[in-house]
Design an enzyme around this catalytic site. Structure first.
Site, PDB file in Angstrom:
ATOM      1  N   GLY A  95       4.332  -0.946  39.294  1.00  0.00           N
ATOM      2  CA  GLY A  95       3.281  -0.311  38.506  1.00  0.00           C
ATOM      3  C   GLY A  95       2.902   1.064  39.043  1.00  0.00           C
ATOM      4  O   GLY A  95       2.660   1.998  38.270  1.00  0.00           O
ATOM      5  N   GLN A 232      -2.372  -5.144  34.719  1.00  0.00           N
ATOM      6  CA  GLN A 232      -3.048  -6.442  34.795  1.00  0.00           C
ATOM      7  C   GLN A 232      -2.914  -7.228  33.494  1.00  0.00           C
ATOM      8  O   GLN A 232      -3.148  -8.437  33.465  1.00  0.00           O
ATOM      9  CB  GLN A 232      -4.539  -6.250  35.133  1.00  0.00           C
ATOM     10  CG  GLN A 232      -4.789  -5.769  36.548  1.00  0.00           C
ATOM     11  CD  GLN A 232      -4.439  -6.818  37.603  1.00  0.00           C
ATOM     12  OE1 GLN A 232      -4.398  -8.016  37.351  1.00  0.00           O
ATOM     13  NE2 GLN A 232      -4.166  -6.349  38.823  1.00  0.00           N
ATOM     14  N   SER A 252       3.894  -4.085  35.721  1.00  0.00           N
ATOM     15  CA  SER A 252       4.317  -4.456  37.077  1.00  0.00           C
ATOM     16  C   SER A 252       4.723  -5.917  37.111  1.00  0.00           C
ATOM     17  O   SER A 252       3.960  -6.794  36.681  1.00  0.00           O
ATOM     18  CB  SER A 252       3.162  -4.213  38.052  1.00  0.00           C
ATOM     19  OG  SER A 252       3.481  -4.737  39.318  1.00  0.00           O
ATOM     20  N   HIS A 254       5.286  -8.173  39.639  1.00  0.00           N
ATOM     21  CA  HIS A 254       4.766  -9.199  40.555  1.00  0.00           C
ATOM     22  C   HIS A 254       3.416  -9.757  40.116  1.00  0.00           C
ATOM     23  O   HIS A 254       2.882 -10.664  40.740  1.00  0.00           O
ATOM     24  CB  HIS A 254       4.719  -8.691  42.001  1.00  0.00           C
ATOM     25  CG  HIS A 254       3.683  -7.646  42.292  1.00  0.00           C
ATOM     26  ND1 HIS A 254       2.611  -7.890  43.120  1.00  0.00           N
ATOM     27  CD2 HIS A 254       3.549  -6.372  41.880  1.00  0.00           C
ATOM     28  CE1 HIS A 254       1.862  -6.791  43.225  1.00  0.00           C
ATOM     29  NE2 HIS A 254       2.425  -5.855  42.482  1.00  0.00           N
ATOM     30  N   THR A 290      20.439   3.744  41.527  1.00  0.00           N
ATOM     31  CA  THR A 290      21.204   2.615  40.989  1.00  0.00           C
ATOM     32  C   THR A 290      20.242   1.544  40.495  1.00  0.00           C
ATOM     33  O   THR A 290      19.359   1.109  41.236  1.00  0.00           O
ATOM     34  CB  THR A 290      22.123   2.033  42.096  1.00  0.00           C
ATOM     35  OG1 THR A 290      22.964   3.101  42.556  1.00  0.00           O
ATOM     36  CG2 THR A 290      22.969   0.896  41.571  1.00  0.00           C
ATOM     37  N   CYS A 378      -5.445  -2.798  46.941  1.00  0.00           N
ATOM     38  CA  CYS A 378      -5.200  -1.582  47.702  1.00  0.00           C
ATOM     39  C   CYS A 378      -6.376  -1.193  48.587  1.00  0.00           C
ATOM     40  O   CYS A 378      -6.217  -0.442  49.520  1.00  0.00           O
ATOM     41  CB  CYS A 378      -4.897  -0.437  46.747  1.00  0.00           C
ATOM     42  SG  CYS A 378      -3.604  -0.864  45.607  1.00  0.00           S
TER      43      CYS A 378
END
Ligand code: PLP
Length: 433
Positions: A95, A232, A252, A254, A290, A378
């Site tokens: 993200g 989110q 994102s 995860h 890649t 964070c």
């Protein structure tokens, strides 16, 4: 269990015994908004592309072609589940990178346009055209970025970077006490002109779902493109990129069952973007490197699984979230739910607590096997007040008393009871009640 008829000293003794007996119990992970487990099915789907189909999708041999076909299929499935076209998808490292690419890339494309116009004017013969300035003056409409006051640092710091290096004006659009963006202020600022507006779909700290659809219309009426941070939201609530008509949208992996370090930016070709990672020109030249084939498969499979039965799943998630909210309010009088009480992420309950520091409460709960967050992932460890809560008008002390409970599976009523009891015990141990 908490000794309603006992003296407070007895209660405390009982509760410290409860901590001891809680320790061997399995941990209750309530921090899915920060990151979550990768299901075995996702690992199974991606593994063959690490061990057998490991070719580089840009290679022309058979192994390369196998990898390229798998990448194409993953891209198509991922796009469909987000209401996008396969060609809209730029796979990224998550993200944060997707937000950086949108915010910096769109602003840098504006700077390139100005340089090209300036070069064209300089090479033209008429003196009037040759005097066109090399770039728009600071704080001209072309050098303004509008961001909601509750954007994640991935967006807010990218905008700040544009201010620091290119003198862009960053205009923060205020929010109300439940973190909804002020659409009148957005409309006013959009009409003054901007290169980009950034509005998140759902807030990471308080779970409020933003009126993005109306925000996009307001900005487009003023010819301002819109970036939506849906980190989110994606995989948790339906996201329809083309239906929403956003210009770019960040996702994102995860947050919905793919491994960390995987994400995507959805883009419309109508908006020019400069790459911020240069190299071999993969991902339509917007994200060289890649491609992570196994990662793209994980993203597609995890997202598809999250979408399968989402409506029914979310009904159960909301019911357990509301039961948790009620149990916490009963256990800790004075605990206040933050964000929109109804129009919020289904597995997200955030509170401020009276007379306590959120970090201290988090640590005490952790010792009791309850894993929560005191704000955005964070900010943890930095002891900063969550920015969203400050933007909502809470004091620094109130904002620092915040805890977030987030989960992707409905909570069992015994889990809810355990959380409420642990909270009460922690508040008592910290002399907060
Ligand atoms: N945007 C929002 C709203 C988030 O909540 C997060 C992470 O928590 C990000 C962006 C960053 O995403 P990532 O962790 O994939 O870099």
């Amino acid at each position: 269990m908490t000794g309603q008829n006992a003296t407070s000293q007895d209660t405390q003794t009982q509760e410290s015994q409860a901590v001891q007996s809680d320790r061997p119990e399995r941990e209750l992970y309530l921090d899915a908004a920060a990151s979550d487990a990768v299901p075995a099915s996702v690992i199974e789907a991606m593994t063959p592309f690490l061990t057998e189909g490991y070719g580089n999708p840009s290679s022309v041999h058979a192994s390369g072609k196998t990898a390229a076909r798998a990448l194409d299929a993953a891209r198509a499935s991922f796009a469909t589940d987000l209401g996008a076209h396969a060609g809209d998808v730029i796979f990224t490292s998550g993200g944060t990178e997707a937000d950086n690419l949108a915010v910096k890339g769109i602003a840098l494309a504006q700077i390139r346009r100005e340089r090209e116009a300036s070069a064209a004017a300089a090479s033209a013969s008429t003196p009037a055209r040759a005097s066109t300035p090399a770039s728009a003056s600071p704080h001209s409409p072309a050098h303004r970025i509008l961001i909601s006051a509750v954007e994640h640092p991935a967006v807010a710091q990218s905008a700040q970077w544009l201010h620091d290096f290119f003198d862009f004006e960053v205009v923060r659009i205020p929010v109300d006490a439940q973190a909804h963006i002020d659409l009148d202020a957005l409309s006013r600022e959009a009409r003054r002109g901007a290169t980009l507006a950034c509005i998140m779909m759902a807030n990471n700290e308080v779970g409020t779902i933003e009126p993005v659809s109306r925000a996009v219309r307001i900005c487009h009426d003023a010819a301002v493109p819109v970036h939506v941070d849906a980190v989110q939201a994606a995989g948790t609530i339906p996201v329809d990129f083309r239906g929403l008509d956003a210009d770019t949208l960040a996702v994102s992996g995860h947050k919905f069952g793919a491994p960390k370090g995987l994400g995507a930016l959805l883009t419309r070709s109508r908006v020019a973007i400069e790459p911020i990672v240069s190299g071999g020109g993969q991902e339509r030249g917007l994200r060289s490197g890649t491609p992570n084939v196994a990662g793209a498969i994980a993203l597609a499979v995890a997202l598809h699984e999250a979408h399968t039965g989402m409506e029914e799943h979310n009904t159960r998630l909301v019911a357990s979230r509301d039961a948790l909210v009620e149990a916490i309010r009963d256990a800790v009088p004075g605990a206040t739910l933050t964000g929109d009480p109804v129009n919020r992420l289904p597995g997200h309950a955030s509170f401020i607590f009276p007379n306590v520091n959120g970090e201290a409460l988090l640590v005490d709960l952790d010792a009791r096997g309850i894993e929560v967050s005191s704000g955005s992932a964070c900010a943890i460890g930095r002891h900063e007040a969550p920015g969203t809560l400050l933007a909502m008008g809470l004091s620094e002390t109130e904002a620092k008393s915040a805890l977030r409970f987030s989960f992707r599976e409905p909570l069992h009523h015994t889990d809810i009871r355990r959380i409420a009891q642990a909270l009460r015990a922690s508040m008592t141990a910290l002399h907060a009640m």
